[in-house]
Scaffold this motif. Sequence first.
Motif, PDB file in Angstrom:
ATOM      1  N   ASP A 193       3.546  -0.540 -16.760  1.00 22.10           N
ATOM      2  CA  ASP A 193       2.577  -1.122 -15.828  1.00 22.10           C
ATOM      3  C   ASP A 193       3.246  -1.970 -14.746  1.00 22.10           C
ATOM      4  OD1 ASP A 193       0.856   0.033 -17.588  1.00 22.10           O
ATOM      5  OD2 ASP A 193       0.220  -1.845 -18.530  1.00 22.10           O
ATOM      6  N   GLU A 194       4.328  -2.650 -15.137  1.00 16.10           N
ATOM      7  CA  GLU A 194       4.992  -3.541 -14.174  1.00 16.10           C
ATOM      8  C   GLU A 194       5.593  -2.737 -13.014  1.00 16.10           C
ATOM      9  OE1 GLU A 194       8.566  -6.742 -14.273  1.00 16.10           O
ATOM     10  OE2 GLU A 194       7.635  -6.261 -16.190  1.00 16.10           O
ATOM     11  N   THR A 195       6.258  -1.622 -13.369  1.00 15.60           N
ATOM     12  CA  THR A 195       6.841  -0.780 -12.310  1.00 15.60           C
ATOM     13  C   THR A 195       5.736  -0.185 -11.450  1.00 15.60           C
ATOM     14  OG1 THR A 195       8.667  -0.250 -13.789  1.00 15.60           O
ATOM     15  CG2 THR A 195       8.422   1.144 -11.852  1.00 15.60           C
ATOM     16  N   TRP A 196       4.650   0.231 -12.081  1.00 15.45           N
ATOM     17  CA  TRP A 196       3.504   0.753 -11.319  1.00 15.45           C
ATOM     18  C   TRP A 196       3.065  -0.257 -10.251  1.00 15.45           C
ATOM     19  CZ3 TRP A 196       0.276   5.034 -10.911  1.00 15.45           C
ATOM     20  CH2 TRP A 196      -0.935   4.815 -10.237  1.00 15.45           C
ATOM     21  N   GLN A 197       2.898  -1.523 -10.686  1.00 17.04           N
ATOM     22  CA  GLN A 197       2.439  -2.565  -9.756  1.00 17.04           C
ATOM     23  C   GLN A 197       3.435  -2.756  -8.614  1.00 17.04           C
ATOM     24  OE1 GLN A 197      -0.418  -3.957  -9.900  1.00 17.04           O
ATOM     25  NE2 GLN A 197      -1.114  -4.251 -11.991  1.00 17.04           N
ATOM     26  N   GLU A 198       4.726  -2.786  -8.964  1.00 12.14           N
ATOM     27  CA  GLU A 198       5.763  -2.985  -7.937  1.00 12.14           C
ATOM     28  C   GLU A 198       5.722  -1.875  -6.893  1.00 12.14           C
ATOM     29  OE1 GLU A 198       9.125  -4.785 -10.897  1.00 12.14           O
ATOM     30  OE2 GLU A 198       9.668  -3.031  -9.683  1.00 12.14           O
ATOM     31  N   VAL A 199       5.662  -0.631  -7.386  1.00 21.06           N
ATOM     32  CA  VAL A 199       5.687   0.525  -6.479  1.00 21.06           C
ATOM     33  C   VAL A 199       4.450   0.526  -5.591  1.00 21.06           C
ATOM     34  CG1 VAL A 199       5.637   3.052  -6.365  1.00 21.06           C
ATOM     35  CG2 VAL A 199       7.110   1.911  -8.034  1.00 21.06           C
ATOM     36  N   MET A 200       3.286   0.294  -6.198  1.00 18.44           N
ATOM     37  CA  MET A 200       2.055   0.337  -5.403  1.00 18.44           C
ATOM     38  C   MET A 200       2.021  -0.812  -4.396  1.00 18.44           C
ATOM     39  SD  MET A 200       0.828   3.120  -6.384  1.00 18.44           S
ATOM     40  CE  MET A 200      -0.820   3.366  -5.814  1.00 18.44           C
ATOM     41  N   HIS A 201       2.554  -1.960  -4.782  1.00 19.39           N
ATOM     42  CA  HIS A 201       2.536  -3.090  -3.841  1.00 19.39           C
ATOM     43  C   HIS A 201       3.447  -2.808  -2.637  1.00 19.39           C
ATOM     44  CE1 HIS A 201       1.560  -7.291  -2.767  1.00 19.39           C
ATOM     45  NE2 HIS A 201       2.683  -7.151  -2.071  1.00 19.39           N
ATOM     46  N   LEU A 202       4.685  -2.423  -2.929  1.00 21.31           N
ATOM     47  CA  LEU A 202       5.636  -2.213  -1.827  1.00 21.31           C
ATOM     48  C   LEU A 202       5.262  -0.993  -0.981  1.00 21.31           C
ATOM     49  CD1 LEU A 202       8.249  -2.809  -0.309  1.00 21.31           C
ATOM     50  CD2 LEU A 202       9.514  -1.641  -2.095  1.00 21.31           C
ATOM     51  N   ASN A 203       4.858   0.102  -1.638  1.00 18.90           N
ATOM     52  CA  ASN A 203       4.648   1.357  -0.905  1.00 18.90           C
ATOM     53  C   ASN A 203       3.263   1.489  -0.271  1.00 18.90           C
ATOM     54  OD1 ASN A 203       7.101   1.733  -2.140  1.00 18.90           O
ATOM     55  ND2 ASN A 203       6.623   3.710  -3.063  1.00 18.90           N
ATOM     56  N   VAL A 204       2.273   0.799  -0.831  1.00 21.07           N
ATOM     57  CA  VAL A 204       0.899   0.980  -0.315  1.00 21.07           C
ATOM     58  C   VAL A 204       0.283  -0.336   0.187  1.00 21.07           C
ATOM     59  CG1 VAL A 204      -1.431   1.816  -0.835  1.00 21.07           C
ATOM     60  CG2 VAL A 204       0.539   2.879  -1.955  1.00 21.07           C
ATOM     61  N   THR A 205       0.288  -1.369  -0.669  1.00 19.38           N
ATOM     62  CA  THR A 205      -0.431  -2.599  -0.318  1.00 19.38           C
ATOM     63  C   THR A 205       0.249  -3.326   0.844  1.00 19.38           C
ATOM     64  OG1 THR A 205      -1.096  -2.757  -2.626  1.00 19.38           O
ATOM     65  CG2 THR A 205      -1.446  -4.700  -1.279  1.00 19.38           C
ATOM     66  N   SER A 206       1.574  -3.395   0.807  1.00 22.69           N
ATOM     67  CA  SER A 206       2.287  -4.081   1.900  1.00 22.69           C
ATOM     68  C   SER A 206       2.053  -3.400   3.254  1.00 22.69           C
ATOM     69  CB  SER A 206       3.785  -4.158   1.613  1.00 22.69           C
ATOM     70  OG  SER A 206       4.066  -5.340   0.932  1.00 22.69           O
TER      71      SER A 206
END
Length: 246
Positions: free
Chosen positions: A115-128
């Motif tokens: 879950d932690e990697t999921w959050q990191e990837v989605m934050h950097l690649n989509v949310t940011s």
Amino acid sequence: MYDYTAPANLLKDRIILVTGAGDGIGKAAAMSYAKHGATVILVGRGRKKLDAVYDEIEANGWPQPVIVSLNLADATAENFKELANMIGAEFGRLDGVLHNASTLGKRTPLASYDDETWQEVMHLNVTSPFMLTKALLPLLEEADNGSVVFTSSSVGRKGRAFWGAYAISKAATENMMETLADEQDGVTNIRVNCINPGATRTNMRMKAYPGEDPDKLATPEQITPLYLYLMGDDSIAMNGKSFDAQ
Ligand code: NDP
């Protein structure tokens, strides 16, 4: 490679922001924008790498760039607002933004994806990119013809086993591009498009395919024609499209 030859002054006096500008494709794109006359805002997390790009641009006598050290993996809406305020105070507008920084995450099945990697990837690649775009839209509206370029991947167009959050984030990126492009269509002078770089010789590619011979891959410099095309006036009619750089 994408067939486009940019005139030497394509981006004269333009202000262009590039995320992940310290290395790989982002560095090559930033250098090519500066070479064609743009003042480039170099955004990234590694000050040393950004300084090196800055020095190379200066040594070539191209317009003096601006460095913004920002870790996009945990950047907040407040960080992006500050960045937009800085650009507004300094330049009064923004002509282009290249959303390039991304992270690969892990190459494992979704069933065991942490879950932690999921959050990191989605934050950097989509949310940011979402939050940054939102903060920058008023400045892009001040430009004659603002250009927003997102970075996709072939696994964002068709999901593939073991590409996990990365593939899903790139599918979201394609949709974000289409949604934003449709919203701007006929309303503002901003165009929004996407680039799939294709297999390119960078650290991320080496991480994804450790056994591959890098000499068989395109270099970041070789794929810059499409990056130039989408930032310059020759692409003014393009909106809502996803392009392949090679
Ligand atoms: P690299 O990993 O070589 O470069 C990525 C850049 O983003 C680096 O400058 C990196 O900084 C920066 N970055 C990473 N994390 C952060 C962060 N948290 N905050 C700020 N900056 C960060 O990747 P590529 O050049 O290969 O990839 C560029 C884009 O192209 C990505 O969107 C990728 O998904 C896409 N792409 C690449 C392909 C390829 O074959 N190379 C194929 C398909 C798509 P630092 O150096 O400090 O890590």
